[in-house]
Design a protein around this motif. Structure first.
Motif, PDB file in Angstrom:
ATOM      1  N   GLU A  15       0.696  -1.320   0.116  1.00  0.00           N
ATOM      2  CA  GLU A  15      -0.202   0.048  -0.047  1.00  0.00           C
ATOM      3  C   GLU A  15       0.852   1.318  -0.069  1.00  0.00           C
ATOM      4  OE1 GLU A  15      -2.694  -0.180   3.192  1.00  0.00           O
ATOM      5  OE2 GLU A  15      -3.613  -1.795   2.546  1.00  0.00           O
ATOM      6  N   ILE A  16       1.826   1.240   0.821  1.00  0.00           N
ATOM      7  CA  ILE A  16       2.636   2.458   0.928  1.00  0.00           C
ATOM      8  C   ILE A  16       3.641   2.693  -0.072  1.00  0.00           C
ATOM      9  CG2 ILE A  16       2.137   2.884   3.192  1.00  0.00           C
ATOM     10  CD1 ILE A  16       4.891   1.856   4.232  1.00  0.00           C
ATOM     11  N   GLY A  17       4.047   1.425  -0.665  1.00  0.00           N
ATOM     12  CA  GLY A  17       5.587   1.666  -1.507  1.00  0.00           C
ATOM     13  C   GLY A  17       4.878   1.191  -2.945  1.00  0.00           C
ATOM     14  N   GLY A  18       3.833   0.640  -2.964  1.00  0.00           N
ATOM     15  CA  GLY A  18       3.368   0.115  -4.577  1.00  0.00           C
ATOM     16  C   GLY A  18       4.442  -0.973  -5.014  1.00  0.00           C
ATOM     17  N   ALA A  19       4.534  -1.036  -6.285  1.00  0.00           N
ATOM     18  CA  ALA A  19       5.198  -2.105  -6.867  1.00  0.00           C
ATOM     19  C   ALA A  19       6.801  -1.828  -6.276  1.00  0.00           C
ATOM     20  CB  ALA A  19       5.370  -1.792  -8.290  1.00  0.00           C
ATOM     21  N   LEU A  20       7.284  -0.887  -6.102  1.00  0.00           N
ATOM     22  CA  LEU A  20       8.710  -0.580  -5.774  1.00  0.00           C
ATOM     23  C   LEU A  20       8.803  -1.276  -4.175  1.00  0.00           C
ATOM     24  CD1 LEU A  20      11.487   0.725  -6.076  1.00  0.00           C
ATOM     25  CD2 LEU A  20      10.554   2.618  -5.084  1.00  0.00           C
ATOM     26  N   GLY A  21       7.631  -1.088  -3.392  1.00  0.00           N
ATOM     27  CA  GLY A  21       7.794  -1.456  -2.247  1.00  0.00           C
ATOM     28  C   GLY A  21       7.798  -3.253  -2.113  1.00  0.00           C
ATOM     29  N   GLU A  22       6.829  -3.723  -3.243  1.00  0.00           N
ATOM     30  CA  GLU A  22       6.908  -5.079  -3.251  1.00  0.00           C
ATOM     31  C   GLU A  22       8.211  -5.875  -3.757  1.00  0.00           C
ATOM     32  OE1 GLU A  22       3.746  -5.851  -5.890  1.00  0.00           O
ATOM     33  OE2 GLU A  22       2.012  -4.983  -4.431  1.00  0.00           O
ATOM     34  N   LYS A  23       8.915  -4.956  -4.745  1.00  0.00           N
ATOM     35  CA  LYS A  23      10.144  -5.240  -5.180  1.00  0.00           C
ATOM     36  C   LYS A  23      11.330  -5.347  -4.201  1.00  0.00           C
ATOM     37  CE  LYS A  23      13.575  -4.616  -8.539  1.00  0.00           C
ATOM     38  NZ  LYS A  23      14.123  -3.605  -9.762  1.00  0.00           N
ATOM     39  N   MET A  24      11.318  -4.206  -3.109  1.00  0.00           N
ATOM     40  CA  MET A  24      12.027  -4.135  -2.347  1.00  0.00           C
ATOM     41  C   MET A  24      12.081  -5.288  -1.417  1.00  0.00           C
ATOM     42  SD  MET A  24      12.475  -3.273   1.285  1.00  0.00           S
ATOM     43  CE  MET A  24      10.772  -2.516   1.618  1.00  0.00           C
ATOM     44  N   THR A  63       8.146  14.098   4.951  1.00  0.00           N
ATOM     45  CA  THR A  63       9.057  15.091   5.529  1.00  0.00           C
ATOM     46  C   THR A  63      10.310  14.474   6.114  1.00  0.00           C
ATOM     47  OG1 THR A  63       6.991  16.273   6.381  1.00  0.00           O
ATOM     48  CG2 THR A  63       9.150  16.357   7.758  1.00  0.00           C
ATOM     49  N   ALA A  64      10.282  13.143   6.623  1.00  0.00           N
ATOM     50  CA  ALA A  64      11.385  12.438   6.878  1.00  0.00           C
ATOM     51  C   ALA A  64      12.352  12.195   5.592  1.00  0.00           C
ATOM     52  CB  ALA A  64      11.312  11.323   7.683  1.00  0.00           C
ATOM     53  N   LEU A  65      11.778  11.697   4.741  1.00  0.00           N
ATOM     54  CA  LEU A  65      12.623  11.225   3.263  1.00  0.00           C
ATOM     55  C   LEU A  65      13.182  12.612   2.591  1.00  0.00           C
ATOM     56  CD1 LEU A  65      10.171   9.051   1.533  1.00  0.00           C
ATOM     57  CD2 LEU A  65      12.401   8.594   2.590  1.00  0.00           C
ATOM     58  N   THR A  66      12.411  13.662   3.040  1.00  0.00           N
ATOM     59  CA  THR A  66      13.144  15.038   2.467  1.00  0.00           C
ATOM     60  C   THR A  66      14.409  15.386   3.477  1.00  0.00           C
ATOM     61  OG1 THR A  66      11.005  15.754   1.507  1.00  0.00           O
ATOM     62  CG2 THR A  66      12.554  17.415   1.951  1.00  0.00           C
ATOM     63  N   THR A  67      13.863  15.341   4.545  1.00  0.00           N
ATOM     64  CA  THR A  67      15.049  15.856   5.729  1.00  0.00           C
ATOM     65  C   THR A  67      16.471  15.121   5.652  1.00  0.00           C
ATOM     66  OG1 THR A  67      13.318  16.525   6.983  1.00  0.00           O
ATOM     67  CG2 THR A  67      15.242  16.226   8.230  1.00  0.00           C
ATOM     68  N   VAL A  68      16.262  13.644   5.082  1.00  0.00           N
ATOM     69  CA  VAL A  68      17.345  12.926   5.336  1.00  0.00           C
ATOM     70  C   VAL A  68      17.990  12.747   4.139  1.00  0.00           C
ATOM     71  CG1 VAL A  68      16.806  11.378   7.298  1.00  0.00           C
ATOM     72  CG2 VAL A  68      16.329  10.596   4.938  1.00  0.00           C
ATOM     73  N   GLY A  69      17.493  13.631   3.132  1.00  0.00           N
ATOM     74  CA  GLY A  69      17.907  13.467   1.791  1.00  0.00           C
ATOM     75  C   GLY A  69      18.039  12.122   1.115  1.00  0.00           C
ATOM     76  N   VAL A  73      14.408   8.137  -6.145  1.00  0.00           N
ATOM     77  CA  VAL A  73      13.261   6.810  -6.057  1.00  0.00           C
ATOM     78  C   VAL A  73      12.567   6.808  -4.804  1.00  0.00           C
ATOM     79  CG1 VAL A  73      13.058   4.517  -6.455  1.00  0.00           C
ATOM     80  CG2 VAL A  73      15.113   5.814  -7.645  1.00  0.00           C
ATOM     81  N   GLN A  74      12.874   6.880  -3.653  1.00  0.00           N
ATOM     82  CA  GLN A  74      12.114   7.058  -2.692  1.00  0.00           C
ATOM     83  C   GLN A  74      11.125   7.922  -2.494  1.00  0.00           C
ATOM     84  OE1 GLN A  74      15.364   6.343   0.373  1.00  0.00           O
ATOM     85  NE2 GLN A  74      13.930   4.742   1.258  1.00  0.00           N
ATOM     86  N   VAL A  75      11.608   9.505  -2.587  1.00  0.00           N
ATOM     87  CA  VAL A  75      10.652  10.524  -2.436  1.00  0.00           C
ATOM     88  C   VAL A  75       9.709  10.348  -3.779  1.00  0.00           C
ATOM     89  CG1 VAL A  75      10.591  13.093  -2.804  1.00  0.00           C
ATOM     90  CG2 VAL A  75      12.395  11.996  -1.610  1.00  0.00           C
ATOM     91  N   LYS A  76      10.066  10.111  -5.122  1.00  0.00           N
ATOM     92  CA  LYS A  76       9.241   9.968  -6.278  1.00  0.00           C
ATOM     93  C   LYS A  76       8.166   8.964  -6.131  1.00  0.00           C
ATOM     94  CE  LYS A  76       9.151   9.551 -11.171  1.00  0.00           C
ATOM     95  NZ  LYS A  76       9.713   9.209 -12.409  1.00  0.00           N
ATOM     96  N   ASN A  77       8.534   7.897  -5.314  1.00  0.00           N
ATOM     97  CA  ASN A  77       7.411   6.709  -5.098  1.00  0.00           C
ATOM     98  C   ASN A  77       6.458   7.243  -4.158  1.00  0.00           C
ATOM     99  OD1 ASN A  77       6.813   3.930  -6.034  1.00  0.00           O
ATOM    100  ND2 ASN A  77       7.064   3.669  -3.826  1.00  0.00           N
ATOM    101  N   THR A 111      16.254  19.047  -3.752  1.00  0.00           N
ATOM    102  CA  THR A 111      16.310  17.540  -4.302  1.00  0.00           C
ATOM    103  C   THR A 111      15.225  16.915  -4.325  1.00  0.00           C
ATOM    104  OG1 THR A 111      18.702  17.572  -3.767  1.00  0.00           O
ATOM    105  CG2 THR A 111      17.493  15.429  -4.033  1.00  0.00           C
ATOM    106  N   ALA A 112      14.280  17.064  -3.073  1.00  0.00           N
ATOM    107  CA  ALA A 112      12.811  16.321  -2.797  1.00  0.00           C
ATOM    108  C   ALA A 112      12.127  16.834  -3.942  1.00  0.00           C
ATOM    109  CB  ALA A 112      12.522  16.413  -1.532  1.00  0.00           C
ATOM    110  N   ALA A 113      11.975  18.407  -3.994  1.00  0.00           N
ATOM    111  CA  ALA A 113      11.184  18.926  -4.947  1.00  0.00           C
ATOM    112  C   ALA A 113      11.288  18.519  -6.359  1.00  0.00           C
ATOM    113  CB  ALA A 113      11.406  20.601  -4.876  1.00  0.00           C
ATOM    114  N   PHE A 114      12.521  18.197  -6.851  1.00  0.00           N
ATOM    115  CA  PHE A 114      12.773  17.610  -8.124  1.00  0.00           C
ATOM    116  C   PHE A 114      11.963  16.170  -8.447  1.00  0.00           C
ATOM    117  CE2 PHE A 114      15.748  21.151  -8.617  1.00  0.00           C
ATOM    118  CZ  PHE A 114      15.137  21.878  -9.716  1.00  0.00           C
ATOM    119  N   ALA A 115      12.202  15.436  -7.367  1.00  0.00           N
ATOM    120  CA  ALA A 115      11.659  13.991  -7.436  1.00  0.00           C
ATOM    121  C   ALA A 115      10.190  14.322  -7.274  1.00  0.00           C
ATOM    122  CB  ALA A 115      12.552  13.136  -6.388  1.00  0.00           C
ATOM    123  N   ALA A 116       9.700  15.067  -6.483  1.00  0.00           N
ATOM    124  CA  ALA A 116       8.430  15.174  -6.508  1.00  0.00           C
ATOM    125  C   ALA A 116       7.887  15.489  -7.750  1.00  0.00           C
ATOM    126  CB  ALA A 116       7.674  16.027  -5.123  1.00  0.00           C
TER     127      ALA A 116
END
Length: 131
Positions: A15-24, A63-69, A73-77, A111-116
């Motif tokens: 649910e929270i990661g979609g196909a990327l979460g399942e692959k991970m 917020t956490a993904l943005t903060t830790v840089g 892929v994680q931000v975009k997903n 960086t997060a803004a460009f991924a978003a």
């Protein structure tokens, strides 16, 4: 860990990661099954807590993904899944990242803004093509 809890963890990762979460989780299972079980258990515990709404959890996650840089892929997903599920609008994503920039700094937020923006562009294009 019980089978029910493991299944809940897998479901929430999807649910929270979609196909990327399942692959991970599939790749981590291949790498180290006990580590995958630990991740599933942790996700099940965090995502089944009745204290916060899914929207609040997703605000914290972005917020956490943005903060830790975090990786683009994680931000975009994260943005992709939250837009598709209707949790956030593109404007809300932008505001979350802008608000976060005050605390984490300009560079990680940019960086997060460009991924978003990539996720928002994809989402907008899909919305337009389905109309």
């Amino acid at each position: 860990m019980s089978q029910d809890r493991e299944h809940l963890g897998e479901q929430k990762i999807s649910e929270i990661g979609g196909a990327l979460g399942e692959k991970m989780i599939g790749e981590i299972s291949r790498f180290h099954p006990a580590y995958a079980a630990y991740i599933k258990d942790s996700v099940a515990a965090l995502q089944s807590s009745p204290v916060l709404t899914q929207r609040e959890r997703d605000i914290i996650r972005l917020t956490a993904l943005t903060t830790v840089g975090a990786s683009l892929v994680q931000v975009k997903n994260t943005v992709k899944v939250t837009l598709e599920s209707g949790i956030f609008t593109p404007e809300e994503v932008g505001d979350i990242i802008m608000q976060t920039s005050w605390y984490c700094g300009f560079t990680p937020a940019l960086t997060a803004a460009f991924a978003a923006l990539e996720a928002i562009d994809d989402f907008t294009a899909n919305q337009e093509s389905s109309q």
